[in-house]
Write a protein that holds these residues in place. Structure first.
Motif, PDB file in Angstrom:
ATOM      1  N   LYS A   1       0.945  -1.056  -0.091  1.00  0.00           N
ATOM      2  CA  LYS A   1      -0.011  -0.149  -0.111  1.00  0.00           C
ATOM      3  C   LYS A   1       0.989   1.057  -0.017  1.00  0.00           C
ATOM      4  O   LYS A   1       1.954   1.215   0.784  1.00  0.00           O
ATOM      5  CB  LYS A   1      -0.749   0.246   1.310  1.00  0.00           C
ATOM      6  N   VAL A   2       0.573   2.215  -0.906  1.00  0.00           N
ATOM      7  CA  VAL A   2       1.302   3.491  -1.166  1.00  0.00           C
ATOM      8  C   VAL A   2       0.565   4.584  -0.804  1.00  0.00           C
ATOM      9  O   VAL A   2      -0.734   4.704  -1.438  1.00  0.00           O
ATOM     10  CB  VAL A   2       1.910   3.499  -2.295  1.00  0.00           C
ATOM     11  N   ARG A   3       0.995   5.455   0.078  1.00  0.00           N
ATOM     12  CA  ARG A   3       0.350   6.671   0.461  1.00  0.00           C
ATOM     13  C   ARG A   3       1.353   7.826   0.321  1.00  0.00           C
ATOM     14  O   ARG A   3       2.285   7.844   0.574  1.00  0.00           O
ATOM     15  CB  ARG A   3      -0.248   6.843   1.889  1.00  0.00           C
ATOM     16  N   ILE A   4       0.653   8.721  -0.403  1.00  0.00           N
ATOM     17  CA  ILE A   4       1.783  10.150  -0.963  1.00  0.00           C
ATOM     18  C   ILE A   4       1.097  11.176  -0.177  1.00  0.00           C
ATOM     19  O   ILE A   4      -0.109  11.576  -0.646  1.00  0.00           O
ATOM     20  CB  ILE A   4       2.047  10.081  -2.224  1.00  0.00           C
ATOM     21  N   THR A   5       1.654  12.086   0.578  1.00  0.00           N
ATOM     22  CA  THR A   5       1.157  13.392   0.994  1.00  0.00           C
ATOM     23  C   THR A   5       2.101  14.497   0.627  1.00  0.00           C
ATOM     24  O   THR A   5       3.384  14.253   0.520  1.00  0.00           O
ATOM     25  CB  THR A   5       0.939  13.247   2.546  1.00  0.00           C
ATOM     26  N   GLY A   6       1.576  15.701   0.228  1.00  0.00           N
ATOM     27  CA  GLY A   6       2.338  16.628  -0.193  1.00  0.00           C
ATOM     28  C   GLY A   6       1.664  17.793  -0.770  1.00  0.00           C
ATOM     29  O   GLY A   6       0.483  17.803  -0.820  1.00  0.00           O
ATOM     30  N   THR A   7       2.381  19.117  -1.094  1.00  0.00           N
ATOM     31  CA  THR A   7       1.869  19.937  -1.484  1.00  0.00           C
ATOM     32  C   THR A   7       2.121  20.287  -2.936  1.00  0.00           C
ATOM     33  O   THR A   7       3.447  20.191  -3.095  1.00  0.00           O
ATOM     34  CB  THR A   7       2.188  21.264  -0.749  1.00  0.00           C
ATOM     35  N   PRO A   8       1.375  20.303  -4.162  1.00  0.00           N
ATOM     36  CA  PRO A   8       1.567  20.372  -5.319  1.00  0.00           C
ATOM     37  C   PRO A   8       2.474  21.637  -5.617  1.00  0.00           C
ATOM     38  O   PRO A   8       2.071  22.941  -5.210  1.00  0.00           O
ATOM     39  CB  PRO A   8       0.553  20.420  -6.048  1.00  0.00           C
ATOM     40  N   LEU A   9       3.725  21.567  -6.126  1.00  0.00           N
ATOM     41  CA  LEU A   9       4.579  22.887  -6.327  1.00  0.00           C
ATOM     42  C   LEU A   9       4.639  23.119  -7.804  1.00  0.00           C
ATOM     43  O   LEU A   9       5.569  24.175  -8.056  1.00  0.00           O
ATOM     44  CB  LEU A   9       5.886  22.456  -5.682  1.00  0.00           C
ATOM     45  N   ASP A  10       4.014  22.486  -8.538  1.00  0.00           N
ATOM     46  CA  ASP A  10       4.038  22.839 -10.017  1.00  0.00           C
ATOM     47  C   ASP A  10       2.894  22.199 -10.679  1.00  0.00           C
ATOM     48  O   ASP A  10       2.483  21.042 -10.226  1.00  0.00           O
ATOM     49  CB  ASP A  10       5.462  22.436 -10.582  1.00  0.00           C
ATOM     50  N   ASP A  11       2.360  22.853 -12.134  1.00  0.00           N
ATOM     51  CA  ASP A  11       1.290  22.090 -12.511  1.00  0.00           C
ATOM     52  C   ASP A  11       1.668  20.877 -13.175  1.00  0.00           C
ATOM     53  O   ASP A  11       0.997  20.116 -13.633  1.00  0.00           O
ATOM     54  CB  ASP A  11       0.856  23.112 -13.720  1.00  0.00           C
ATOM     55  N   ASP A  12       3.139  20.434 -13.190  1.00  0.00           N
ATOM     56  CA  ASP A  12       3.615  19.421 -13.983  1.00  0.00           C
ATOM     57  C   ASP A  12       4.354  18.441 -12.756  1.00  0.00           C
ATOM     58  O   ASP A  12       5.078  17.644 -13.120  1.00  0.00           O
ATOM     59  CB  ASP A  12       4.308  19.373 -15.037  1.00  0.00           C
ATOM     60  N   CYS A  13       3.884  18.720 -11.487  1.00  0.00           N
ATOM     61  CA  CYS A  13       4.725  18.042 -10.422  1.00  0.00           C
ATOM     62  C   CYS A  13       4.199  16.428 -10.462  1.00  0.00           C
ATOM     63  O   CYS A  13       3.233  16.211 -11.113  1.00  0.00           O
ATOM     64  CB  CYS A  13       4.398  18.436  -9.140  1.00  0.00           C
ATOM     65  N   MET A  14       4.972  15.462  -9.687  1.00  0.00           N
ATOM     66  CA  MET A  14       4.770  14.093  -9.666  1.00  0.00           C
ATOM     67  C   MET A  14       3.306  13.814  -9.098  1.00  0.00           C
ATOM     68  O   MET A  14       2.669  12.847  -9.609  1.00  0.00           O
ATOM     69  CB  MET A  14       5.638  13.337  -8.876  1.00  0.00           C
ATOM     70  N   LEU A  15       2.796  14.819  -8.043  1.00  0.00           N
ATOM     71  CA  LEU A  15       1.371  14.392  -7.505  1.00  0.00           C
ATOM     72  C   LEU A  15       0.297  14.616  -8.803  1.00  0.00           C
ATOM     73  O   LEU A  15      -0.676  13.719  -8.764  1.00  0.00           O
ATOM     74  CB  LEU A  15       1.216  15.558  -6.576  1.00  0.00           C
ATOM     75  N   TYR A  16       0.556  15.475  -9.362  1.00  0.00           N
ATOM     76  CA  TYR A  16      -0.500  15.756 -10.546  1.00  0.00           C
ATOM     77  C   TYR A  16      -0.226  14.814 -11.805  1.00  0.00           C
ATOM     78  O   TYR A  16      -1.134  14.361 -12.229  1.00  0.00           O
ATOM     79  CB  TYR A  16      -0.193  17.239 -11.122  1.00  0.00           C
ATOM     80  N   ARG A  17       1.014  14.256 -11.807  1.00  0.00           N
ATOM     81  CA  ARG A  17       1.011  13.126 -12.898  1.00  0.00           C
ATOM     82  C   ARG A  17       0.461  12.027 -12.540  1.00  0.00           C
ATOM     83  O   ARG A  17      -0.159  11.336 -13.280  1.00  0.00           O
ATOM     84  CB  ARG A  17       2.577  13.061 -13.125  1.00  0.00           C
ATOM     85  N   LEU A  18       0.632  11.656 -11.318  1.00  0.00           N
ATOM     86  CA  LEU A  18      -0.018  10.404 -10.742  1.00  0.00           C
ATOM     87  C   LEU A  18      -1.419  10.481 -10.954  1.00  0.00           C
ATOM     88  O   LEU A  18      -2.060   9.404 -10.972  1.00  0.00           O
ATOM     89  CB  LEU A  18       0.623   9.945  -9.266  1.00  0.00           C
TER      90      LEU A  18
END
Length: 154
Positions: free
Chosen positions: A78-95
């Motif tokens: 199980k994978v959980r990711i927490t964070g604040t998006p720092l760019d429109d093309d950041c990893m959080l938005y890509r995932l």
């Protein structure tokens, strides 16, 4: 409590559960406890201002996550990711955009803005005890005075 010696980045509980902390740029290859690969991964603030500064840097850190960190885990982890998006093309938005073969979303995502408009149409703080509306207004005003209000909620 009896058991292995604990240190600042790894503890082993009496039931043999291992809890280990790693930095983004530390080696994940071959990470195991006894015969087990990690079966739970919590990633917190994987990206920083430097890692999202250029397309090449964003590509590098996303590739590192996908080809080094995730494969180091058990396939059912199980994978959980927490964070604040720092760019429109950041990893959080890509995932968030990634799809399965049948077209469904691969990652379940949630966003928690500091405020929202409730069903009755009023501005509401998501965490009133910590961030009351008057505090939110002060922060927005400060950003506006510095010319940094672009992209902030209205």
């Amino acid at each position: 409590m009896k058991g292995s010696t604990w240190n600042e980045d790894k503890i082993i509980l009496q039931n043999n559960v291992c809890i280990q902390a790693k930095g983004r740029d530390q080696s994940f290859r071959g990470i195991k406890h006894l015969d087990w690969r990690p079966d739970f991964l919590w990633v917190d603030d994987y990206e920083d201002k430097e890692s999202v500064k250029t397309p090449e840097s964003r590509d590098f850190w996303t590739k590192n996550f996908m080809t080094v960190i995730l494969p180091a885990c058990d396939r059912r982890a199980k994978v959980r990711i927490t964070g604040t998006p720092l760019d429109d093309d950041c990893m959080l938005y890509r995932l968030r955009k990634e799809r399965t073969q049948d077209g469904g979303l691969r990652w379940t995502t949630r966003e928690y803005p500091i405020e929202y408009i409730s069903q009755d149409g009023t501005r509401t703080s998501i965490w009133p005890a910590r961030y009351p509306l008057d505090y939110i207004d002060e922060v927005k005003q400060s950003y506006a005075e510095q010319g940094l209000a672009e992209g902030l909620p209205a």
